[in-house]
Motif scaffolding. Sequence first.
Motif, PDB file in Angstrom:
ATOM      1  N   ASN A 115       0.853  -1.188   0.000  1.00 54.79           N
ATOM      2  CA  ASN A 115       0.000   0.000   0.000  1.00 54.79           C
ATOM      3  C   ASN A 115       0.887   1.235   0.000  1.00 54.79           C
ATOM      4  N   ASP A 154      -1.942  -1.779  -3.822  1.00 52.15           N
ATOM      5  CA  ASP A 154      -2.166  -1.322  -5.202  1.00 52.15           C
ATOM      6  C   ASP A 154      -0.878  -1.578  -5.969  1.00 52.15           C
ATOM      7  N   CYS A 188      -2.572  -9.727 -10.558  1.00 50.27           N
ATOM      8  CA  CYS A 188      -3.322  -8.562 -11.028  1.00 50.27           C
ATOM      9  C   CYS A 188      -3.390  -8.510 -12.555  1.00 50.27           C
ATOM     10  N   ASP A 247      -4.955  -2.468 -10.760  1.00 48.41           N
ATOM     11  CA  ASP A 247      -4.450  -2.042  -9.452  1.00 48.41           C
ATOM     12  C   ASP A 247      -4.542  -3.166  -8.438  1.00 48.41           C
ATOM     13  N   ARG A 248      -5.561  -3.950  -8.549  1.00 48.55           N
ATOM     14  CA  ARG A 248      -5.791  -5.045  -7.602  1.00 48.55           C
ATOM     15  C   ARG A 248      -6.339  -6.223  -8.383  1.00 48.55           C
ATOM     16  N   ASP A 250      -9.660  -6.259 -10.969  1.00 48.92           N
ATOM     17  CA  ASP A 250     -10.117  -4.916 -11.321  1.00 48.92           C
ATOM     18  C   ASP A 250      -9.803  -4.655 -12.795  1.00 48.92           C
ATOM     19  N   HIS A 253      -1.119   0.975 -14.644  1.00 44.97           N
ATOM     20  CA  HIS A 253      -0.792  -0.135 -13.759  1.00 44.97           C
ATOM     21  C   HIS A 253      -0.012  -1.227 -14.473  1.00 44.97           C
ATOM     22  N   HIS A 277      -8.750   3.385 -10.661  1.00 45.00           N
ATOM     23  CA  HIS A 277      -8.596   2.608  -9.438  1.00 45.00           C
ATOM     24  C   HIS A 277      -9.933   2.062  -8.984  1.00 45.00           C
TER      25      HIS A 277
END
Lengths: 313, 690
Positions: free
Chosen positions: A216, A224, A256, A266-267, A270, A276, B2
């Motif tokens: 993080n 992330d 990811c 990002d995660r 997602d 990213h 995000h």
Amino acid sequence: MGELVVEKHIKYIISIEKKQDDFASVVMEHLRLNGAYWGLTTLDVLGKLDAVDQNEVIPWIMQCQHESGGFGGNIGHDPHLLYTLSAIQVLALFDKIDVLDIEKVANYIASLQNEDGSFSGDIWGEIDTRFSYIAICSLALLQHLGKINVEKAVEYIVSCKNLDGGFGCTPGAESHAGQIFCCVGALAITGYLDHVDKDLLGWWLCERQVKSGGLNGRPEKLPDVCYSWWVLSSLIMIDRVHWIDKKKLINFILDCQDKQNGGISDRPDDAVDVFHTYFGVAGLSLLEYPGLKAIDPAYALPVDVVNKIFLTK
Amino acid sequence: MHGIPRKAPTQEERDDSSLKAAKLRDLQSLLLHFHHNKIYTEEAIEISAKLLESNPEHYTAWNYRKLAVQHLLDRHQQNQLDSQSPQSILDDELILVENALKTNFKAYGAWHHRKWVLSKGHSSSDRELRLLGKFQKLDSRNFHAWNYRRFITELKKIPDEDELQYTTDMIYDNFSNYSAWHNRSMLLSKLLEKSAKGYEKRENVLSEEFEFVRNALFTDPDDQSGWFYHSWLLGQTLKREPLFLSSSPPHGSNLSLSIDKPYRERHFPLILYFSEAVGGVSSSTVNVEYFYDGGDGLIWFPLAANKLGFSQAWLTYIKYPLDTLESFHVKVTIAQFPGIISSSGMPCSRSCYIYFTASICLNNQEDSELQTTHKISWNEENIKPHSTHPEDANLLASLCKLDITKENKPTTPMLCMETISNEIACSRELLLSSNCKIGKLTLARLLVAHNTLITYGCMDSGTEANYEEILALYHDLMKMDPAHIGYYEDEYSLVLMKQLTPNTESLLKLCGNYQELSSPSISSYTSVRLKGLSLSRVSCLEHLLWVQMLDLSNNKLRSIEGLEALQQLSCLKLSNNRLSSFTALEPLKMLNSLRVLDVSYNEIGAHTIDTRRYLCSSPLNSTTGSKWQSKIFTDGDADLKHFWYAYLLFRDLNLVQLDIVGNAVVDERLKAFLVKLMPALKWFDGESCH
């Protein structure tokens, strides 16, 4: 360990270079030059920079240049340090920095330094240590660091150092991994890493690794992939990367990926984007994932590109 | 970008997106058109508002907006018909920013625009603080809001005490608010520094803060925010002046010197070692009294590769232009005048002194150039432990005794000790009910602090420094939190060195005199063995300044930072460690006496990423200065270009013996290159050369 679907990522990046009509692209039209840097650097790290024709990219970049010498995020957009760095970095990838009127660009950047050593992003005066990094990185790549007052620039960065060892955007601002990368990077480039309490900051940074293995950006926040770059490169520059579990982070980044369509998010699960994707691949390079070109943690460019600029000129 | 879930869009979503995209594209191209043509009609300005409300990251639109505002203000200045009042103009901007922030409350451009508007002198503190209150309720960690808050409090001169109360409220509302704790620490620092009313007594303030944070820690021990704050409080409590720790030659010792060399070589090194990195050590802050008055002041060198001139160890050379066998006394007074300061600005104001004697004798039993005509085998049978040789034993014992005169010993304030003891008790209590990792780590740190206070302070409490519990805690942590094992190993190493070295008895067990039995030379080396201890770092070197031969093999060393202080080092064994690059060997450049080096079986060349790239002297960070000759790359041969860092490293070392086998970087090409580079080299990987 999972696998990096290199071919899919290459296809993904090339496809977004072409696609410009959906909402996501339009809403980020103003930072397309950043997008070019993210996409092209990823391709270079994956060993496929030649998939793109530099004769198409370079003229477009030059069209983004404003009469002041700075670059806008896209054609017709106002100049700003953020896009000026990306322009220089992309030209560095192609070893074409000399297409620039280097004096002009360097003067534009230097003109944005303030009396206290800080840098404004543009003539409208927003001050942030991100801009200190950008100015220092840009001028170093252009070999014109002498145009600014380096001591004062360092002094300002140090004034943004916090009691937890980290750095914020302005004096007194909370430590944040992105700002820490900028400040540590700027200090690395100027040779002033002694200003960093490596043990104190190293511990704050290594505590960014959460149970899932991801990183993080600040305490008690979600992991992330982009922090895989900012936290990781900072740890590497201060030689504390062994304080995190590298294998776990590699697995988090690989999780990811969109293994069907390419790209990294990002995660896990997602939506992916080029931002990213770049940070995931760059992070994997720093973690020594096999088959990738080594990337320099301070300049965020492949090591061979950086070495060429600094060791041979 | 995000937090958007990954799923393929439906046809309906795709159409929707295309429609939105088309609308936005129109707004954006219109905006650029207005901007380039300086069109500031009501309609144009309205369009820019629409754009920014849907895409507040469009920075050029904010620039346009500022120009439009200036244009409107000018119109009012010129008393033009239908011109808006400044109040109204700026109000529109404030409303626009609020709307834009509703779309994205992290948009840098929006926040900056608001600051720009405020600089025109409009809006009350109340209005701004109310806005902030709203955003901070939505997300108490929004750093844009916190930054803006700091901007407003400075602009409107809101007192620090009021803001401190705000952080108290925020923290009571939610202990897990790192942003509030951060702000609190900044405000308190300021209040303490200027000794504001009510904040004059530092110890009382810190005491109250420890109590305050204890609430958070006991309520939710797994939340990091309180623990980071606690760590800061601890640092504040332990903050003290830098201390002079030791010297080489040590206080009260008798140094043997040789006159069997030319005048210009008749000097010996004097090293001063401090508790932390200090600057300002010079002939005006350190006074050296002995028979010879050199005229010009002595020049002191910091023993750390540091652009800032701060170092824990400082070196100077004492000349002795004598011809006859005699002895003389040397008195060194440190910090005679204020001027030595730590890197955090704390002055070393306690003046102290050491003295030792030096005797000229015929037999070289000391630290001049050691003749290494024979290979050093590092054979342990060659070491005579102190117990077998009484003379050597006394010498070693005196070297090991870290002593400065009794008058020099600093005292620890009782309150500091009380606070630490209190916190130790609280941590233990907390750990009874909650096996939390940072709690354990904090307890370990507290115990280390406690031991440091005992070791460096005049404690008559009768307690002795105990390290067993601390080492056990780190073992626990390695099991509980394996992701951070690298960190705990480093901390463990630091504690282990603290345990081994200050204790004369334990240190003596590791010392001896090394003499190569197969060699006819009578020279022997004072040696220390620290092998196989799982050390990942070295420290506590104030006790080892006299060492000539050091065995650090079979450890986990990744860095040898700190070894620069061991100026007497002639032989160094670093085999079977984790050194991952030649750059990690940079500290060796400062060891002028180094002749024998073993870095075999490490990881040099096994990694694509060099973690010491920016911590060493290199053209990449403009620290080589004039020494860097890029001619190496333009004129030099291919080998030079390829091995440029090895060139920079080994060129400056005067090695007689080198072992590097077992590193990935080693091939015939490198070996040939190094042999050519070092003409004085006699032994390479066990075989003779030259």
